[in-house]
Scaffold this active site. Structure first.
Site, mmCIF file in Angstrom:
data_model
loop_
_atom_site.group_PDB
_atom_site.id
_atom_site.type_symbol
_atom_site.label_atom_id
_atom_site.label_comp_id
_atom_site.label_asym_id
_atom_site.label_seq_id
_atom_site.Cartn_x
_atom_site.Cartn_y
_atom_site.Cartn_z
ATOM 1 N N LYS A 122 -27.594 -5.137 -33.794
ATOM 2 C CA LYS A 122 -27.095 -6.468 -34.119
ATOM 3 C C LYS A 122 -26.987 -7.307 -32.857
ATOM 4 O O LYS A 122 -26.420 -6.804 -31.887
ATOM 5 C CB LYS A 122 -25.716 -6.294 -34.747
ATOM 6 C CG LYS A 122 -25.045 -7.554 -35.167
ATOM 7 C CD LYS A 122 -23.705 -7.226 -35.746
ATOM 8 C CE LYS A 122 -22.937 -8.524 -35.868
ATOM 9 N NZ LYS A 122 -21.558 -8.307 -36.115
ATOM 10 N N LYS A 164 -24.244 -3.131 -30.881
ATOM 11 C CA LYS A 164 -23.760 -4.479 -31.192
ATOM 12 C C LYS A 164 -23.615 -5.221 -29.873
ATOM 13 O O LYS A 164 -22.783 -4.868 -29.034
ATOM 14 C CB LYS A 164 -22.426 -4.410 -31.918
ATOM 15 C CG LYS A 164 -21.860 -5.775 -32.239
ATOM 16 C CD LYS A 164 -20.611 -5.663 -33.070
ATOM 17 C CE LYS A 164 -20.053 -7.032 -33.409
ATOM 18 N NZ LYS A 164 -18.827 -6.916 -34.204
HETATM 19 C C1 PBG Z 1 -16.567 -8.369 -36.100
HETATM 20 C C2 PBG Z 1 -17.855 -8.898 -36.550
HETATM 21 C C3 PBG Z 1 -18.547 -10.016 -36.052
HETATM 22 C C4 PBG Z 1 -19.702 -10.129 -36.822
HETATM 23 C C5 PBG Z 1 -19.694 -9.107 -37.762
HETATM 24 N N1 PBG Z 1 -18.555 -8.349 -37.573
HETATM 25 C C6 PBG Z 1 -18.156 -10.979 -34.995
HETATM 26 C C7 PBG Z 1 -17.995 -10.529 -33.597
HETATM 27 O O1 PBG Z 1 -18.138 -9.367 -33.236
HETATM 28 O O2 PBG Z 1 -17.674 -11.416 -32.753
HETATM 29 C C8 PBG Z 1 -20.748 -11.180 -36.668
HETATM 30 C C9 PBG Z 1 -21.664 -11.362 -37.855
HETATM 31 C C10 PBG Z 1 -22.459 -12.613 -37.830
HETATM 32 O O3 PBG Z 1 -22.457 -13.385 -36.857
HETATM 33 O O4 PBG Z 1 -23.125 -12.858 -38.841
HETATM 34 N N2 PBG Z 1 -15.809 -7.825 -37.153
#
Ligand code: PBG
Length: 327
Positions: free
Chosen positions: A253, A200
């Site tokens: 991601k 991520k």
């Molecule tokens: C955190 C989380 C995020 C997203 C999914 N889970 C935000 C982050 O890490 O700042 C982003 C998903 C998206 O932008 O569609 N729980």
């Protein structure tokens, strides 16, 4: 006469032949639809930054989930927006009244066909908007990974008791997968798989998600624990760690600009790979289509195909339930 060039367009000359040699295909079987569950009743808030997406209260989301089943959607990923936020995110652990816990019970009843996956993090539940417990270290407020792990286990168990089918820890907290796996196993939930947010990245493409999930860090950012977009090798190290800790599915991601990462994981490991086409990727397509700059349906399919071609088995996408996808 000797051939002096290759006639590669031979296999592209008409639709019948193109279909025959098509390597990658799209099916709703491989798509996961994120849903934002809002506290309260009778809520269907449009998310301005993500045209066509809504925040739903539990009583409203069941009807929409039935529509999704009608369109052959197989799986949803649930995010919760609680009524109250505090420094520790206590609402996330509420077996009786937690938004996710209530949504799980209602959706199990209304749509038993759906695979219910729950995002596991504290950032939507804390008043500071960070992903876990904060401590003061060297004059700064930073994430306490050990304390956060303990609370992630409690949240996972609460989701498990409420009927989650799969847990997706998204906080990039060190050791979160092994802590959650051990917690689930020790409490009779050994059958619940973990889809780990393995790679991520600290991405600006999460921008619109802040409105959708009702929160952003009140100070600082997430670069202290999410991956640096400049790096590729550390995604492999994360994957090795997650596999050793017991992950069942690895996730990358964002998806669209990270095809190289998806491909590296695909080539190095043999677990299913998921990719998350995030809020910013969705919003860009919507914005361009609204101005008539892009053909929305065709572009959506092209982005999803390219993510699969990169090596993803599953795609989490806000387009998963879209009627135009397979018209
Ligand atoms: C955190 C989380 C995020 C997203 C999914 N889970 C935000 C982050 O890490 O700042 C982003 C998903 C998206 O932008 O569609 N729980």
């Amino acid at each position: 006469m000797e051939e002096t060039f290759k006639n590669l367009s031979r296999l592209r000359k008409d639709e019948r032949i193109r279909r025959l040699v098509q390597q990658t295909t799209l099916s709703r079987d491989d798509l996961i639809m994120p849903l934002f569950i809002h506290h309260g009743e009778n809520v269907k808030h449009p998310i301005t930054a993500m045209e066509g997406q809504y925040q739903w209260s539990v009583d409203q989301v069941t009807g929409f989930a039935r529509e999704l089943v009608g369109r052959d959607v197989r799986a949803v990923l649930l995010f919760g927006i609680p009524a109250v936020k505090d420094p520790l995110g206590a609402c996330a652990l509420d077996d009786d009244d937690g938004v996710i816990q209530r949504a799980l019970r209602a959706l199990k009843q209304a749509t038993p066909e759906l695979v219910l996956i729950t995002d596991l993090c504290f950032c939507e539940y804390t008043d500071h908007g960070h992903c876990g417990v904060l401590v003061e270290r060297e004059g700064r407020r930073v994430l306490d990974h050990a304390a956060t792990r303990e609370r992630l286990v409690l949240q996972a168990l609460s989701h498990a008791r409420a009927g989650t089918d799969m847990i997706a820890p998204s906080g990039m907290i060190d050791g979160q997968v092994s802590a959650i796996r051990q917690g689930l196993d020790a409490n009779g939930f050994g059958h619940i798989p973990i889809m780990a947010y393995t790679a991520k990245y600290a991405s600006s493409f999460y921008g619109p998600f802040r409105e959708a999930a009702g929160g952003a860090p009140s100070f600082g950012d997430r670069r202290s624990h999410q991956l640096d977009p400049a790096n590729s090798d550390e995604a492999l190290r994360e994957a090795e760690a997650d596999i050793a800790e017991g992950a069942d599915i690895l996730m990358v991601k964002p998806a669209g600009y990270y095809g190289d990462i998806i491909r590296r994981l695909r080539d190095c490991f043999n677990l299913p790979i998921a990719a998350y086409q995030v809020s910013g990727e969705y919003a860009m397509i919507k914005a361009a289509a609204a101005r008539g700059r892009l053909d929305e349906a065709v572009v959506i399919r092209e982005t999803l195909l390219s993510i699969k071609r990169a090596g993803a088995d599953l795609i989490i996408t806000y387009f998963a339930g879209d009627e135009i996808l397979f018209d």
